[in-house]
Write an enzyme that holds these catalytic residues in place. Structure first.
Site, short mmCIF file in Angstrom:
data_model
loop_
_atom_site.label_atom_id
_atom_site.label_comp_id
_atom_site.label_asym_id
_atom_site.label_seq_id
_atom_site.Cartn_x
_atom_site.Cartn_y
_atom_site.Cartn_z
N CYS A 12 0.86 -1.19 0.00
CA CYS A 12 0.00 0.00 0.00
C CYS A 12 0.89 1.24 0.00
O CYS A 12 2.13 1.14 0.14
CB CYS A 12 -0.87 0.00 1.25
SG CYS A 12 0.13 0.11 2.74
N HIS A 41 4.79 -5.65 8.90
CA HIS A 41 4.56 -7.02 9.36
C HIS A 41 4.65 -8.00 8.21
O HIS A 41 3.66 -8.59 7.79
CB HIS A 41 3.20 -7.09 10.08
CG HIS A 41 3.27 -6.54 11.47
ND1 HIS A 41 2.20 -5.96 12.10
CD2 HIS A 41 4.29 -6.46 12.34
CE1 HIS A 41 2.57 -5.55 13.30
NE2 HIS A 41 3.84 -5.84 13.46
N CYS A 95 2.89 5.89 9.04
CA CYS A 95 1.98 6.18 7.94
C CYS A 95 1.08 7.39 8.29
O CYS A 95 0.55 7.45 9.41
CB CYS A 95 1.11 4.95 7.65
SG CYS A 95 -0.09 5.27 6.35
N HIS A 123 -2.06 -4.52 19.30
CA HIS A 123 -1.41 -4.09 18.06
C HIS A 123 -0.61 -2.80 18.31
O HIS A 123 -1.09 -1.91 19.01
CB HIS A 123 -2.46 -3.86 16.96
CG HIS A 123 -1.85 -3.72 15.61
ND1 HIS A 123 -1.35 -2.52 15.15
CD2 HIS A 123 -1.62 -4.63 14.62
CE1 HIS A 123 -0.85 -2.70 13.93
NE2 HIS A 123 -1.00 -3.98 13.59
N GLU A 125 -0.13 -0.21 16.62
CA GLU A 125 -0.81 1.04 16.25
C GLU A 125 -1.73 1.52 17.38
O GLU A 125 -1.74 2.70 17.73
CB GLU A 125 -1.62 0.82 14.96
CG GLU A 125 -2.41 2.06 14.57
CD GLU A 125 -3.37 1.79 13.42
OE1 GLU A 125 -3.05 1.00 12.51
OE2 GLU A 125 -4.46 2.38 13.43
N THR A 157 -6.61 1.46 11.78
CA THR A 157 -6.66 1.66 10.32
C THR A 157 -7.00 0.39 9.54
O THR A 157 -7.58 0.46 8.46
CB THR A 157 -5.30 2.18 9.80
OG1 THR A 157 -4.28 1.31 10.28
CG2 THR A 157 -5.04 3.60 10.21
N SER A 213 0.62 -10.06 10.27
CA SER A 213 0.11 -8.81 9.70
C SER A 213 -1.38 -8.67 10.01
O SER A 213 -2.19 -9.51 9.62
CB SER A 213 0.35 -8.82 8.18
OG SER A 213 -0.57 -7.96 7.54
N ASN A 215 -3.55 -6.42 8.86
CA ASN A 215 -4.44 -6.20 7.72
C ASN A 215 -4.63 -7.47 6.90
O ASN A 215 -5.69 -7.72 6.35
CB ASN A 215 -3.98 -4.98 6.89
CG ASN A 215 -2.83 -5.28 5.98
OD1 ASN A 215 -3.02 -5.85 4.93
ND2 ASN A 215 -1.61 -4.93 6.38
S1 SF4 Z 1 -2.66 2.73 7.34
FE1 SF4 Z 1 -1.53 0.84 7.07
S2 SF4 Z 1 -2.61 -0.20 5.38
FE2 SF4 Z 1 -3.25 1.95 5.34
S3 SF4 Z 1 -1.86 2.97 3.87
FE3 SF4 Z 1 -1.00 3.20 5.94
S4 SF4 Z 1 0.41 1.48 6.18
FE4 SF4 Z 1 -0.94 1.00 4.47
#
Ligand code: SF4
Length: 273
Positions: A12, A41, A95, A123, A125, A157, A213, A215
């Protein structure tokens, strides 16, 4: 074997950006680049980066030289504060979509809302977002009734929309004022929607990505609901010939941290079954 891939597959935006930043740092410094936890991940990519001098460490205090990299999922506030005292070069690959969750959570807190984060409390995040709050945030992983006057909600996210909506619906009953920010990143939503659509048109789905991971695991779960004949694999070595018996069309999708090369190799092998 007929193999059909989802349109959005492979890294991504956030992962591409992070990999580019660490590779540039490794090139410029000749290695000695340290990431707090794995930068993404995906074990295969993390191993590849190690060969270029990018080493993941568990504790920021272990880093005494080189460059410190904040990973894509974000780091905790105390780690950031300590990193700044070392005088070492810092590269922040968090990110922007993860930073947006943090920004909304902080805004909600300042505006007098009890902050609720819908996601996985273990997690990185979610831990990161919690650490930047002055008071305790509440993490919900399943529908729960809360009794409170003002509640502000954000999502991890990589959450799937169904889980987010289910938890928010449950909150409505006990809360006087509810403010919601849907902070599921667009890349996650698009991938899940495309994969769900493809699942209904094939005999089997393969979801490629790290077992660690978030996601990819969520992508697997939403796909599995629609297509029970779904397998989560990390690499081509996980493919089993018996899966391909009585199957003529295979759907292929991958998590946001899965390198294109790994997907291409899986696609090539699957076609040969
Ligand atoms: S939040 Fe995570 S899945 Fe979404 S663009 Fe950023 S790194 Fe990629």
């Amino acid at each position: 074997m007929n193999v059909v891939k989802t349109k959005n597959i492979g890294f991504c935006f956030g992962v591409k950006r992070a990999i580019k930043m660490v590779l540039k740092a490794a090139d410029e410094t000749g290695g000695k680049v340290f990431t707090l936890g794995p930068i993404i991940h995906n074990p295969q990519m993390v191993n590849l980066l190690k060969e270029k001098g990018v080493t993941p460490v568990d504790d920021v205090h272990e880093i005494t030289e080189g460059t410190i990299v904040f990973r894509t999922h974000g780091i905790c506030k105390d780690e950031e504060e300590y990193a700044k005292t070392t005088g070492l070069k810092i590269i922040d690959t968090t990110c922007p979509f993860v930073k947006r969750v943090r920004k909304h959570a902080n805004y909600l807190e300042k505006s007098g809302y009890q902050v609720v984060i819908v996601g996985d409390r273990n997690h990185p995040e979610v831990k990161s977002v919690l650490s930047y709050l002055d008071n305790d945030g509440i993490v919900l992983q399943e529908p729960t009734t809360l009794t409170a006057r003002k509640v502000g909600v954000v999502s991890q996210t990589t959450l799937d929309k169904g889980t987010f909506v289910g938890i928010v619906k449950e909150l409505i009953a006990g809360v006087e004022e509810l403010r919601i920010y849907n902070t599921i990143c667009e890349s996650t939503q698009i991938r899940q929607n495309e994969a769900i659509e493809l699942s209904g048109k094939v005999d089997m789905m393969l979801v490629v990505g790290g077992k660690n991971s978030s996601n990819t695991t969520k992508l697997y779960k939403v796909v599995h609901k629609v297509q029970p004949n779904t397998h989560h694999i990390e690499t081509v070595d996980d493919l089993r010939p018996e899966w391909f018996r009585n199957v003529s069309r295979v759907g292929l999708t991958g998590g946001a941290s899965t390198p294109d090369l790994i997907i291409d190799i899986v696609e090539g092998r699957a076609k040969n079954f």
